[in-house]
Each structure stands twice: as structure tokens, then as C-alpha cells.
Design a protein around this motif. Structure first.
Motif, PDB file in Angstrom:
ATOM      1  N   ARG A   1      45.658  45.813 -83.394  1.00  8.90           N
ATOM      2  CA  ARG A   1      45.112  47.170 -83.493  1.00  8.90           C
ATOM      3  C   ARG A   1      45.684  47.979 -84.659  1.00  8.90           C
ATOM      4  O   ARG A   1      45.394  49.164 -84.777  1.00  8.90           O
ATOM      5  CB  ARG A   1      45.315  47.942 -82.168  1.00  8.90           C
ATOM      6  N   ALA A   2      46.458  47.375 -85.530  1.00  6.32           N
ATOM      7  CA  ALA A   2      47.113  48.119 -86.621  1.00  6.32           C
ATOM      8  C   ALA A   2      46.217  48.167 -87.851  1.00  6.32           C
ATOM      9  O   ALA A   2      46.614  47.780 -88.944  1.00  6.32           O
ATOM     10  CB  ALA A   2      48.462  47.487 -86.945  1.00  6.32           C
ATOM     11  N   PHE A   3      45.002  48.701 -87.686  1.00  2.69           N
ATOM     12  CA  PHE A   3      44.052  48.668 -88.789  1.00  2.69           C
ATOM     13  C   PHE A   3      44.356  49.761 -89.813  1.00  2.69           C
ATOM     14  O   PHE A   3      45.039  50.752 -89.529  1.00  2.69           O
ATOM     15  CB  PHE A   3      42.624  48.817 -88.268  1.00  2.69           C
ATOM     16  N   SER A   4      43.829  49.569 -91.008  1.00  2.00           N
ATOM     17  CA  SER A   4      43.899  50.565 -92.078  1.00  2.00           C
ATOM     18  C   SER A   4      42.525  50.707 -92.712  1.00  2.00           C
ATOM     19  O   SER A   4      41.842  49.714 -92.933  1.00  2.00           O
ATOM     20  CB  SER A   4      44.899  50.140 -93.157  1.00  2.00           C
ATOM     21  N   ASP A   5      42.151  51.936 -92.984  1.00  2.00           N
ATOM     22  CA  ASP A   5      40.900  52.237 -93.675  1.00  2.00           C
ATOM     23  C   ASP A   5      41.246  53.245 -94.766  1.00  2.00           C
ATOM     24  O   ASP A   5      41.486  54.422 -94.494  1.00  2.00           O
ATOM     25  CB  ASP A   5      39.876  52.815 -92.698  1.00  2.00           C
ATOM     26  N   LEU A   6      41.313  52.761 -96.015  1.00  2.00           N
ATOM     27  CA  LEU A   6      41.831  53.549 -97.118  1.00  2.00           C
ATOM     28  C   LEU A   6      40.773  53.694 -98.213  1.00  2.00           C
ATOM     29  O   LEU A   6      40.136  52.715 -98.596  1.00  2.00           O
ATOM     30  CB  LEU A   6      43.084  52.883 -97.714  1.00  2.00           C
ATOM     31  N   LYS A   7      40.624  54.894 -98.714  1.00  2.00           N
ATOM     32  CA  LYS A   7      39.672  55.154 -99.803  1.00  2.00           C
ATOM     33  C   LYS A   7      40.361  56.014-100.847  1.00  2.00           C
ATOM     34  O   LYS A   7      41.191  56.876-100.517  1.00  2.00           O
ATOM     35  CB  LYS A   7      38.417  55.859 -99.284  1.00  2.00           C
ATOM     36  N   SER A   8      40.004  55.795-102.124  1.00  2.00           N
ATOM     37  CA  SER A   8      40.619  56.594-103.175  1.00  2.00           C
ATOM     38  C   SER A   8      39.718  56.646-104.402  1.00  2.00           C
ATOM     39  O   SER A   8      38.833  55.805-104.578  1.00  2.00           O
ATOM     40  CB  SER A   8      41.987  56.024-103.566  1.00  2.00           C
ATOM     41  N   TYR A   9      39.966  57.646-105.228  1.00  4.16           N
ATOM     42  CA  TYR A   9      39.305  57.717-106.529  1.00  4.16           C
ATOM     43  C   TYR A   9      40.324  58.171-107.569  1.00  4.16           C
ATOM     44  O   TYR A   9      41.372  58.758-107.253  1.00  4.16           O
ATOM     45  CB  TYR A   9      38.096  58.657-106.515  1.00  4.16           C
ATOM     46  N   GLU A  62      43.389  58.298 -95.949  1.00  6.79           N
ATOM     47  CA  GLU A  62      43.800  57.158 -95.129  1.00  6.79           C
ATOM     48  C   GLU A  62      43.572  57.443 -93.647  1.00  6.79           C
ATOM     49  O   GLU A  62      43.745  58.572 -93.179  1.00  6.79           O
ATOM     50  CB  GLU A  62      45.275  56.817 -95.376  1.00  6.79           C
ATOM     51  N   ARG A  63      43.154  56.403 -92.967  1.00 12.92           N
ATOM     52  CA  ARG A  63      43.082  56.409 -91.505  1.00 12.92           C
ATOM     53  C   ARG A  63      43.705  55.112 -91.030  1.00 12.92           C
ATOM     54  O   ARG A  63      43.196  54.027 -91.332  1.00 12.92           O
ATOM     55  CB  ARG A  63      41.641  56.525 -91.014  1.00 12.92           C
ATOM     56  N   THR A  64      44.825  55.214 -90.365  1.00 12.77           N
ATOM     57  CA  THR A  64      45.561  54.029 -89.934  1.00 12.77           C
ATOM     58  C   THR A  64      45.887  54.150 -88.452  1.00 12.77           C
ATOM     59  O   THR A  64      46.220  55.239 -87.959  1.00 12.77           O
ATOM     60  CB  THR A  64      46.879  53.859 -90.721  1.00 12.77           C
ATOM     61  N   TYR A  65      45.793  53.024 -87.756  1.00 15.46           N
ATOM     62  CA  TYR A  65      46.232  53.002 -86.361  1.00 15.46           C
ATOM     63  C   TYR A  65      47.752  52.969 -86.352  1.00 15.46           C
ATOM     64  O   TYR A  65      48.380  52.238 -87.130  1.00 15.46           O
ATOM     65  CB  TYR A  65      45.678  51.780 -85.635  1.00 15.46           C
ATOM     66  N   GLN A  66      48.352  53.744 -85.465  1.00 21.59           N
ATOM     67  CA  GLN A  66      49.803  53.911 -85.495  1.00 21.59           C
ATOM     68  C   GLN A  66      50.521  52.610 -85.106  1.00 21.59           C
ATOM     69  O   GLN A  66      50.400  52.131 -83.981  1.00 21.59           O
ATOM     70  CB  GLN A  66      50.223  55.035 -84.556  1.00 21.59           C
ATOM     71  N   ALA A  67      51.263  52.081 -86.070  1.00 20.87           N
ATOM     72  CA  ALA A  67      52.070  50.885 -85.825  1.00 20.87           C
ATOM     73  C   ALA A  67      53.540  51.180 -86.035  1.00 20.87           C
ATOM     74  O   ALA A  67      54.352  50.267 -86.122  1.00 20.87           O
ATOM     75  CB  ALA A  67      51.618  49.748 -86.755  1.00 20.87           C
ATOM     76  N   TRP A  68      53.888  52.464 -86.111  1.00 18.60           N
ATOM     77  CA  TRP A  68      55.259  52.808 -86.499  1.00 18.60           C
ATOM     78  C   TRP A  68      56.258  52.689 -85.348  1.00 18.60           C
ATOM     79  O   TRP A  68      57.454  52.869 -85.553  1.00 18.60           O
ATOM     80  CB  TRP A  68      55.319  54.202 -87.121  1.00 18.60           C
TER      81      TRP A  68
END
Length: 828
Positions: A284-292, A314-320
Motif C-alpha cells: 500500500r506504499a504507493f506514490s503518485d508524483l507530478k512535476s513541471y 505528491e500523493r503518497t500512502y504513509q509508509a513512515w
């Protein structure tokens, strides 16, 4: 700006060299009028910094790959030199001459903060090609993994999402990061969260890692290392590129870049769009990252004006949270102890057994971190006659976002709400979902004024400084509750605002007192005003008023021993204020943490030659041995002390140190095969360390003073890269990383540690030049080739638990087993 040709008939032989050949280029740089050597000039290959000329004016580019390349040499007070070169098997020896009268444009602000052979400090330069060949979509720390004294880790386990970097054991809160001279570190926590600028590496044209205090620069986190990033590239020809990667854990990277080249003689426009997605190694530790990234520049003779904007979302599932130790070891008895002490529920325990080392603590589907950071920079580089040049910048960073969490059985009182009366019962707790928000602005200006008279190679000087302001609102909202009490949607349960003003000024100069002896001096004054008003999430008043003024001197000397050889030594002082948590987590009546001070002694030897023969007819060799002694006063460390709600506190310790040696080497035979290696051996100690534990009545028990090892500080770190070109266009590399054991806290307790590990990676790049595009490159990166199970980070805490004695609870961040990333790149 004039183009000055390289002298010597050897240059023209470059045009007829075989297209596939690659070899070193070396030469000397002199004043075209006086014939004097020019040390400290900056060498660029394809817009990326490849090094500096040494005390004798010598320079070496160890490998020039196939195809045409732009060689550019810049030096304050001189016209820039630009020339196209080609790779060839033989060593190329060039005699370059610069004409006095021009100025350095484009790099003034960034170069002013960078170290060189004249500043007597330890540093590593990486150019655009160095970064690109490792860039398959992992975060920037992973691209620096092979540089000296570096240790990296990833919360999600695969290098995408939240990642971290340590240099000489110093965390990223002590590593000063700047982008084009603009501070990147968060002003309150001092952390640099590169997840907020995903795929920044694709826009970097050069990067310098300084170890130790380094040179004076903008930003307040330089307390052990600095990473200076430049995107100020001016590409004169139009280009288009796309990079696409796919790999394990459904990891995708898609990047499109373009540049117009010169438009109307004076204007350039560059842009990039990027997307990175990954499910992560951890469940469940997904990352969805976008940038310009977008830059518009104007350059005319002695003036460069450039506007740059870049943004990341960034939208990340908390894995910390990491995973509990039993998930790593499979120890069921230890797992039972976690349950008995309430660290895990019975259902958590069942998931630990089924998910193993990929266990994720959270199950709520929107337990995510959501943040956007927009950067705006306006840079001016202006020549002011023959002897002066100024670089200045205005900047604004806008950040906003939240992380959302499901909270089980939370007290109404903790959220400032009354209890609920239901059917004659009084409910004091509820399940709820909250969001914790940050909403901030960081803005200010920087400048660097550079001086060097034409032909006067003895003196270089810079006067620089910055004024920066940070404004940050912290607040929390309840967006759902099973029993709502008197709350409403988005009920705000805490709010505090922070304001931090930071300004500094520095003067740096290098002076050649004798033909081979140079002196370096650097003095910085920095002032900070910090205020907080309001309450924190625990409903405590965190009103703070703090003010600091620091004086940070630095000095050094260099001695040229002969062609390509140099001895150097330096002393530098760095000081910094406590971070936000050192103020907000203190119990009532606590006088607070003191500022920290670091005295850094560095010394070493450098050897660079590209014309040796002992490994073949054209052997390039670089060697460096650097010794360091970093002595701390009032370093803030965790001792086990807790505040009244059980939050760990950092405490000033009177004396601590890091000392060691960094050995680096590079050897290449015609660039057909090369070996680079780095080894760091260090001792990292706290003197008179007094740990704190608690008895059954929650009374603190202070241990007797003793010498202890600083946490997260391995004694041995090494990195080795063997790279070769077995066939035309194919480059193959093996990368080995070793890290010795680390302790999770400062108690030097073997029960609380990270075991040492070794990781071997394989990298392949295959480039072809078909007629219909400039280049197609296929790449493959196999991480952890030997499929090792290891962890690279963690944390620990202990208390008197259900066993009746002191129970220790370790949480770890497992890193991915064997995985791959494959890429296709096209250049138009």
C-alpha cells in the motif's frame, strides 16, 4: 560574447576521430596576453560542470563520450571559450587561452557558493551526464549513492516517494540544499523533502556535494554537508527529449523535455513535464508524483536574465511508520510482546505474520500525504566592467498540503470537544479522520558580487548574502467522526502560525601568495528571528520567541606539488539554531535547547593525471585522500528523555565528534573500462553521554556518563563502480555499495541497531544514432542484483513493559529485494 579558439593543431584532429571512440581530454588554461596559468576556471562539457583548473591551470575531463560535444571554459574577467570536440581513443592535450575583458554570465550566483581546488574543502562535482546515466526515476538521493560518505534509504523501499540521505552520518536536516543558490530546506524542520520536487534530476545540469561545513552559502542547514544544484543551463540549439521507464512494483516514469535554443539571438525557452507512479515495495506504499519545469532566459553580451518556475505535487500512502522488528525476524515470541504492550493489535499481529517484511501499518484507504510546492525564481547575472560581476535572485516558494489519518478511539478532550451523552451513557472517545495542514510562503532575495581584475590570477573575491522570510500556518481539521459531539465538518482543533526571518552576509577570497601556495578566507554573519503563536495538536501553547546571531569564519591553504598534485587544509565553523520540534515539544518551564556549534578541520591530497601508461597507453587517474575532524559543542541528540506526553526530546550534549578519512579513486584506460571507488572510515562519538530511562512510576533514571557512538553513523561506508564498453554503444556497469552496522539510538546497545549490508546493482545503457532522430537509448537498472534482504533505516524506543523489565521496540524500513527499471529515451 566572443568565441575564442583553442590553440594548437591537436584540436583539429578531433574532427576525424572515430565516432565511437571515447577518451580523456586534458590541457592547460592560460591568459592569452600574459601567458600566466589561470587556476580555478570552470570547465563545462555539454553545459555540465566537469571540474576546475588546478593551481597550475591544468584540467582533465576523464572521458568524452561518442559524438560531438560542446567544451566551454569560463573564468571571471575573461571572455568564455566555446568549442566543439569529439571523442577519440588517444589522450587529447589542449592548450587553451582566454582573452581578458569578458565576464562570467549565467553561473555567477551558483558558482559563488561552490567549492573549488582553491577553497581547500572536500567536494564532489557531478555533471549532467553523471546524473542522467543513473536516472531511471528514483529520487535524487539514489542518484548520489556512489559519492563519498553517502547512505540513502526509502520509506516505501524502492527509491520512489519519501527518500532520505545521510552524509558522514549527518541527516538531511544538517545537509544544506540549494537550487540555483535558493535554499530548499524547510525553514522550521530544516529537512529537505525532495518528494516535493519529483524528477528534479531531469532538469539538473550540474551538482556539487560539499562534505563538512564547506563554503559560506545561503540556507541554514549547512552543518555537515551541502548539496548545491544548478538548473541554469543555456542550450543554444533546439532540442526535444523523452524518457520513459517501467519496472518492478508497477513503477512508471514519463518525462518530456524541450528547448527552443536561441530565439531572436537573445532568448531561450526550456520546459519539462514529468510523471512518476509506483506501488512501492511495501504494501500500500504507493506514490503518485507530478512535476513541471519551465525557464525563459534573455542573454546579451554581459547580461543574463532568467525566470524559472518548477512545481511538484505528491500523493503518497504513509509508509513512515516502518515495520515492527518481528516482521523482519519472524520471531513470534517477540511479536507477542508487541501485542502485550499495546504496540500492535491482534489483527495487526495477524497481518504481520501474513505480510512479513512488506507489512504496512495502515489500512485506511486514504492514509495519505498530499502536498504541492510551487517555486518561482528570477535570476540576474550582470557584468560590471572588466573586473566585476554580480549575480542576484528573487524567489518565492509556495507550499500547501496535508496528511490524512484515521484515528481510533481518540478522546474528545484531545480535540477540544465535549463528551457525548448517548442513551444514558457518556462517551469520552470516538473514531475519527483528521487532516493536519501546512500552508506556507518562503520568499526573499540573494546576491553575490564577484571580483577579479583581468590577468590577475592571484586574487579572487566574492561578497554575498541573502534575506529570506518564511511564514507557515499549522492547523488540524476533523473531517469525519463516528460520534461528532459538537464538531462540524472541517472542525479546526488546533492552529499556530510561525514566522522566521533569516539573513546573512559573507565575504570570501582566495589569494595566491606564492606561485604554488594559495590562501583561502571566508567569513559569514547570520541572524535569525523566529516566532510561533498558537497551540499545537496536543492543545499545548507553543508560543515561542527566539533570536540568534552567528559568526562563522573559515580559512584554508592549498599547495601545488606539481602537475595535477595538490595538498590542502582548512578550518571552518558552522552554527545553527534548534529546529521547530526543539521548541514545541519542550515541557512547560523548560528553558529550551541551545544552539549547536561545529568546528570542522579538513586536510588532504589530490592527484589528477590523464597521460599515464601503467594501465595502458592512455590511462587517466584521479586519487584523493581527505581527513576530517568535526568537533561539536552542544550537539542536539536523543537521550531517551521524554516530555510529559511521552514525546522524545533532543538534548544538548556538551562534546561530540566525527573523525575519519575519505579515500576516493578513479582509473580509466581509454574509457574502454574504468573503476571508481570510495571508502570512508570514521569514528563518531558522544563524550560523557548520559542516557535517560524511566522506572515503573515514570520517574527518570539518568545513566552514568560514558563515551557512546552517535546513532545512524556507520564506521565504514564504501561505493565502487566498474564500468566498461564491451561493444560499440553499449555501456555496462556494476555498482557495489557497502554500509557497516548503525545504531538506532545513542545508547550503543546491540539490541537496537541496523545490521550492515552490501548491495550490488547492474546498469546497462545502449545508445544508437539512427538517421531519423539524434539518439535512441535503451537502459536497464537491476537493483539489489543478489536479492539481499536488508534494512537501511529505523527507529527505537523502550519502557518498562508487560514483561516487568525494560522492553525495547524496534521499527525498521526494509528495502526492496531484487527489482528492475527499464527505460527508453529518444532525443530529437
Amino acid at each position: 560574447m566572443k568565441t575564442v579558439l583553442l590553440a594548437g593543431a591537436g584540436l583539429w584532429a578531433l574532427a576525424v576521430a572515430p565516432a565511437w571512440a571515447q577518451g580523456p581530454v586534458s590541457g592547460t588554461l592560460t591568459d592569452a596576453r600574459s601567458g600566466e596559468a589561470l587556476p580555478g576556471a570552470t570547465i563545462f562539457l555539454d553545459g555540465a560542470v566537469s571540474g576546475n583548473t588546478d593551481a597550475a591551470g591544468g584540467f582533465t575531463i576523464p572521458a568524452v563520450p561518442a559524438g560531438p560535444h560542446e567544451l566551454r571554459i569560463t573564468f571571471l574577467g575573461y571572455d568564455a571559450l566555446m568549442q566543439t570536440i569529439q571523442g577519440q581513443p588517444e589522450v587529447q592535450r589542449l592548450a587553451a587561452r582566454l582573452q581578458p575583458g569578458g565576464v562570467l554570465t549565467g553561473e555567477a550566483l551558483v558558482t559563488a557558493q561552490r567549492a573549488s581546488d582553491r577553497t581547500a574543502t572536500a567536494y564532489t562535482n557531478l555533471g549532467k551526464q553523471d546524473i542522467a546515466k543513473r536516472n531511471f526515476g528514483q529520487d535524487l538521493p539514489y542518484l548520489l549513492d556512489q559519492t563519498p560518505s553517502v547512505v540513502v534509504n526509502s520509506d516505501a523501499g524502492a527509491g520512489v516517494g519519501y527518500t532520505d540521505i545521510r552524509i558522514r552520518g549527518t541527516s538531511n536536516t544538517g545537509i544544506n540544499m540549494t537550487i540555483n543558490g535558493i535554499p530548499l530546506n524547510d525553514a522550521e524542520s530544516r529537512g529537505s523533502f525532495l518528494v516535493n520536487v519529483p524528477d528534479l534530476a531531469s532538469s539538473v545540469n550540474s551538482l556539487q556535494v560539499q562534505r563538512g561545513v564547506g563554503t559560506s552559502q545561503n540556507g541554514g542547514a549547512a552543518f555537515g554537508a551541502s548539496i548545491n544544484i544548478s538548473t541554469l543551463d543555456n542550450r543554444r540549439e533546439a532540442y526535444g527529449e523523452t524518457q520513459n521507464s517501467y519496472g518492478s512494483f508497477n513503477t512508471w516514469k514519463n518525462t518530456v523535455q524541450f528547448g527552443t535554443g536561441l530565439v531572436g539571438k537573445y532568448f531561450t525557452f526550456d520546459g519539462r513535464l514529468s510523471r512518476i507512479k509506483s506501488d512501492g515495495y511495501m504494501n500500500r506504499a504507493f506514490s503518485d508524483l507530478k512535476s513541471y519545469y519551465f525557464a525563459a532566459g534573455y542573454q546579451r553580451k554581459n547580461t543574463l536574465l532568467k525566470f524559472i518556475t518548477f512545481s511538484g505535487r505528491e500523493r503518497t500512502y504513509q509508509a513512515w511508520n516502518g515495520v515492527p522488528e518481528p516482521a523482519i525476524t519472524g520471531n513470534r515470541a517477540l511479536l507477542g510482546n508487541y501485542v502485550a504492550n499495546g504496540e500492535l493489535s491482534s489483527s495487526d499481529s495477524a497481518r504481520v505474520e501474513s505480510e512479513g517484511r512488506r507489512y504496512s501499518y495502515y489500512t485506511y484507504d486514504n492514509q495519505t500525504d498530499n502536498y504541492q510546492q510551487n517555486h518561482y525564481q528570477l535570476h540576474l547575472s550582470q557584468g560590471l566592467g572588466e573586473s566585476w560581476n554580480i549575480g542576484a535572485a528573487l524567489h518565492l516558494t509556495r507550499g500547501f498540503g496535508y496528511y490524512e489519518s484515521y484515528r481510533a478511539r481518540r478522546k474528545f478532550a484531545d480535540y477540544g470537544l465535549p463528551n457525548v451523552e448517548l442513551g444514558g451513557d457518556t462517551l469520552t472517545r470516538t473514531n475519527l479522520v483528521d487532516q493536519k495542514w501546512l500552508d506556507n510562503y518562503f520568499y526573499g532575495g540573494t546576491f553575490a558580487l564577484n571580483y577579479q581584475p583581468p590577468g590577475a590570477r592571484k586574487l579572487q573575491a566574492t561578497i554575498g548574502g541573502a534575506w529570506n522570510r518564511f511564514e507557515n500556518d499549522h492547523y488540524g481539521e476533523i473531517i469525519w467522526a463516528q460520534y461528532a459531539s459538537t464538531s462540524s465538518i472541517r472542525q479546526r482543533y488546533y492552529f499556530n502560525d510561525a514566522r522566521k526571518t533569516d539573513y546573512n552576509a559573507y565575504v570570501r577570497t582566495t589569494y595566491e601568495v606564492l606561485p604554488r601556495l594559495g590562501l583561502y578566507g571566508d567569513v559569514q554573519v547570520r541572524h535569525i528571528e523566529y516566532t510561533i503563536d498558537g497551540v499545537e495538536d496536543d492543545q499545548n501553547d507553543v508560543t515561542t520567541r527566539a533570536s540568534y546571531t552567528f559568526f562563522n569564519p573559515k580559512a584554508g591553504a592549498t599547495l601545488a606539488l606539481g602537475t595535477g598534485q595538490q595538498l590542502y587544509a582548512s578550518f571552518a565553523v558552522g552554527q545553527r539554531e534548534p529546529v521547530r520540534a526543539d521548541f514545541t515539544d519542550r515541557p512547560a518551564g523548560d528553558t529550551g535547547a541551545k544552539a549547536e556549534r561545529l568546528e570542522d578541520w579538513e586536510g588532504g591530497y589530490r592527484f589528477t593525471r590523464a597521460d599515464l601508461t601503467f594501465f595502458g597507453p592512455n590511462t587517466a587517474l584521479r586519487l584523493e585522500a581527505n581527513g576530517f575532524y568535526m568537533s561539536y559543542q552542544n550537539q542536539l541528540v536523543a537521550t531517551g528523555q521524554l516530555n510529559d506526553v511521552g514525546t522524545a526530546l533532543r538534548t544538548n550534549v556538551a562534546r561530540s565528534y566525527r573523525r575519519g578519512v575519505e579515500l576516493t579513486g578513479f582509473v580509466s584506460a581509454n574509457d574502454k573500462i574504468s573503476l571508481s571507488t570510495t571508502l570512508t572510515l570514521s569514528q563518531n562519538r558522544i563524550l560523557d553521554y548520559q542516557g535517560v530511562s524511566y522506572d515503573a512510576d515514570y520517574n527518570p533514571v539518568v545513566e552514568a556518563p560514558r563515551t557512546s557512538t552517535i546513532s545512524y553513523s556507520p564506521a565504514v561506508v564504501s561505493a565502487h563502480t566498474l564500468e566498461g564498453q564491451p561493444v560499440k554503444g553499449l555501456r555496462l556497469a556494476l555498482l557495489l555499495k557497502t554500509v557497516s552496522q548503525q545504531y538506532l539510538d545513542n545508547s550503543q546497545n546491540d539490541r537496537r541497531r541496523i545490521a550492515g549490508y552490501e548491495v550490488l546493482d547492474l546498469r546497462l545503457r545502449y545508445a544508437i544514432q539512427p538517421r531519423f532522430v539524434k539518439e535512441i537509448e535503451l537502459g536497464l537498472l537491476v537493483n539489489n542484483l543478489l536479492n539481499k534482504e536488508y534494512v537501511a533505516n529505523g527507529y527505537t524506543y523502550s519502557y518498562l513493559g508487560a514483561s516487568g523489565g525494560l522492553d525495547t521496540f524496534n521499527w525498521y524500513f526494509p528495502q526492496a529485494t531484487r527489482n528492475f527499471l527499464a527505460s527508453v529515451g529518444v532525443k530529437f
